[in-house]
Scaffold this active site. Structure first.
Site, PDB file in Angstrom:
ATOM      1  N   GLN A  96      51.208  14.233  -3.424  1.00 56.84           N
ATOM      2  CA  GLN A  96      51.028  13.698  -4.772  1.00 56.84           C
ATOM      3  C   GLN A  96      49.572  13.289  -4.996  1.00 56.84           C
ATOM      4  O   GLN A  96      49.208  12.940  -6.114  1.00 56.84           O
ATOM      5  CB  GLN A  96      51.944  12.482  -4.960  1.00 56.84           C
ATOM      6  N   ASP A  99      42.989  13.860  -4.017  1.00 56.01           N
ATOM      7  CA  ASP A  99      41.675  13.567  -3.440  1.00 56.01           C
ATOM      8  C   ASP A  99      41.119  14.617  -2.485  1.00 56.01           C
ATOM      9  O   ASP A  99      40.013  14.450  -1.956  1.00 56.01           O
ATOM     10  CB  ASP A  99      41.715  12.213  -2.725  1.00 56.01           C
ATOM     11  N   HIS A 114      50.262  17.257  -8.142  1.00 53.72           N
ATOM     12  CA  HIS A 114      49.650  16.562  -9.277  1.00 53.72           C
ATOM     13  C   HIS A 114      48.225  17.039  -9.550  1.00 53.72           C
ATOM     14  O   HIS A 114      47.450  16.340 -10.204  1.00 53.72           O
ATOM     15  CB  HIS A 114      49.681  15.045  -9.048  1.00 53.72           C
ATOM     16  N   CYS A 125      37.422  26.667 -24.272  1.00 62.87           N
ATOM     17  CA  CYS A 125      37.175  28.075 -23.928  1.00 62.87           C
ATOM     18  C   CYS A 125      37.817  28.500 -22.617  1.00 62.87           C
ATOM     19  O   CYS A 125      37.821  29.689 -22.289  1.00 62.87           O
ATOM     20  CB  CYS A 125      35.682  28.372 -23.903  1.00 62.87           C
ATOM     21  N   CYS A 146      31.158  21.289 -21.098  1.00 60.84           N
ATOM     22  CA  CYS A 146      31.292  22.671 -20.661  1.00 60.84           C
ATOM     23  C   CYS A 146      29.958  23.399 -20.839  1.00 60.84           C
ATOM     24  O   CYS A 146      29.400  23.411 -21.944  1.00 60.84           O
ATOM     25  CB  CYS A 146      32.380  23.366 -21.479  1.00 60.84           C
ATOM     26  N   CYS A 149      30.450  26.180 -23.792  1.00 57.02           N
ATOM     27  CA  CYS A 149      30.673  25.909 -25.218  1.00 57.02           C
ATOM     28  C   CYS A 149      30.370  24.486 -25.649  1.00 57.02           C
ATOM     29  O   CYS A 149      30.380  24.184 -26.846  1.00 57.02           O
ATOM     30  CB  CYS A 149      32.108  26.277 -25.608  1.00 57.02           C
ATOM     31  N   ASN A 212      56.697   4.447   5.426  1.00 57.13           N
ATOM     32  CA  ASN A 212      56.143   3.870   4.201  1.00 57.13           C
ATOM     33  C   ASN A 212      56.123   2.354   4.314  1.00 57.13           C
ATOM     34  O   ASN A 212      57.037   1.760   4.890  1.00 57.13           O
ATOM     35  CB  ASN A 212      56.995   4.282   2.997  1.00 57.13           C
ATOM     36  N   ALA A 230      50.978   4.701   7.909  1.00 59.60           N
ATOM     37  CA  ALA A 230      51.123   6.138   8.135  1.00 59.60           C
ATOM     38  C   ALA A 230      50.133   6.630   9.190  1.00 59.60           C
ATOM     39  O   ALA A 230      50.474   7.468  10.035  1.00 59.60           O
ATOM     40  CB  ALA A 230      50.924   6.898   6.828  1.00 59.60           C
TER      41      ALA A 230
END
Length: 253
Positions: A96, A99, A114, A125, A146, A149, A212, A230
């Site tokens: 999820q 990074d 994600h 564009c 961008c 454009c 967890n 973890a």
């Protein structure tokens, strides 16, 4: 070690990671009392509607965050999962997180449900710019325009109100259905549709292991639950499995 034994004997093993893995690299989570959404309303700073209404405001949130994410380093959890993949004990990582730390640690099969900070796309564009170029543009302006454009680029992360990539989420569900063991690391299993992956594994006859800090809705149905870091747990599992061979798969992948 019980987790290492499960990983050894229940093959293939697929790993699902959430924000609790990235926090050990100094990256704030989202949903805890001190998390990102306690300080920023996600509907104002991380929704598709907000971006369309005021992309500069959204970039005021993402600009420092992207800088922080690019400076973060993979931690013991990322490195252990990459090693377990090299050893043949992990088939893939479904994450999820946006990074890129799994990739930077050496994991090859990573499903980013994600999206990620890898690139940004122009909504006008369609041109896509890699992270390196986005960082160059951010060094020159508060929000990256961008080059083709002039419209403001959108980070290639999934915003609130935006659909997940159908191919990506289908791959995640396919992996979960084929897993003899789904190892959940650093996820409270609250965000759907990713939170439904354990149900796919269990329904197909696979087992569930959860590492967890804090409870999840699947704890009572898991073969193993560890309320722990973890990084510590996965590093210990990788150390225990060095020099061993995984069992033959119980599920077709």
């Amino acid at each position: 070690m019980e987790l290492a034994e499960l990983i050894r004997n229940r093959q293939p093993c697929v790993v699902l990671t959430g924000a609790g893995v990235s926090t050990e690299s100094g990256i704030p989570d989202f949903r805890s009392p001190s998390g990102m959404w306690a300080k920023f309303d996600p509907l104002e700073y991380a929704s598709l509607e907000a971006f369309r209404a005021d992309p500069r405001k959204v970039w005021s949130f993402y600009r420092p965050r992207i800088a922080m994410l690019t400076e973060a380093e993979p931690n013991a959890a990322h490195l252990a999962l990459a090693e377990l993949e090299r050893l043949g004990f992990v088939q893939a990582v479904v994450t999820q997180n946006i990074d890129l730390l799994h990739e930077r640690a050496g994991s090859r099969e990573v499903v980013e449900v994600h999206g990620s900070i890898r690139s940004a796309t122009c909504p006008a564009c369609g041109d896509r710019e890699p992270l390196e170029r986005v960082l160059e543009l951010l060094a020159e302006a508060e929000a990256p325009a961008c080059p083709s454009c002039g419209e403001l680029l959108k980070p290639d992360v999934v915003f609130f109100g935006e659909l997940l990539s159908p191919a990506t989420i289908e791959r995640a569900f396919e992996l979960a259905r084929g897993a003899a063991l789904l190892l959940v690391a650093g996820s409270s299993l609250e965000v759907y549709p990713v939170a439904a992956l354990p149900e796919e594994t269990l329904a197909a006859g696979g087992e569930l292991a959860i590492v967890n800090k804090g409870p999840t809705r699947y704890d009572a149905r898991a073969a193993l639950t560890l309320d722990a870091s973890a990084g510590d747990v996965l590093a210990a599992a990788a150390e225990a499995l060095r020099g061993e061979q995984p069992q033959e798969p119980q599920h077709a992948s």
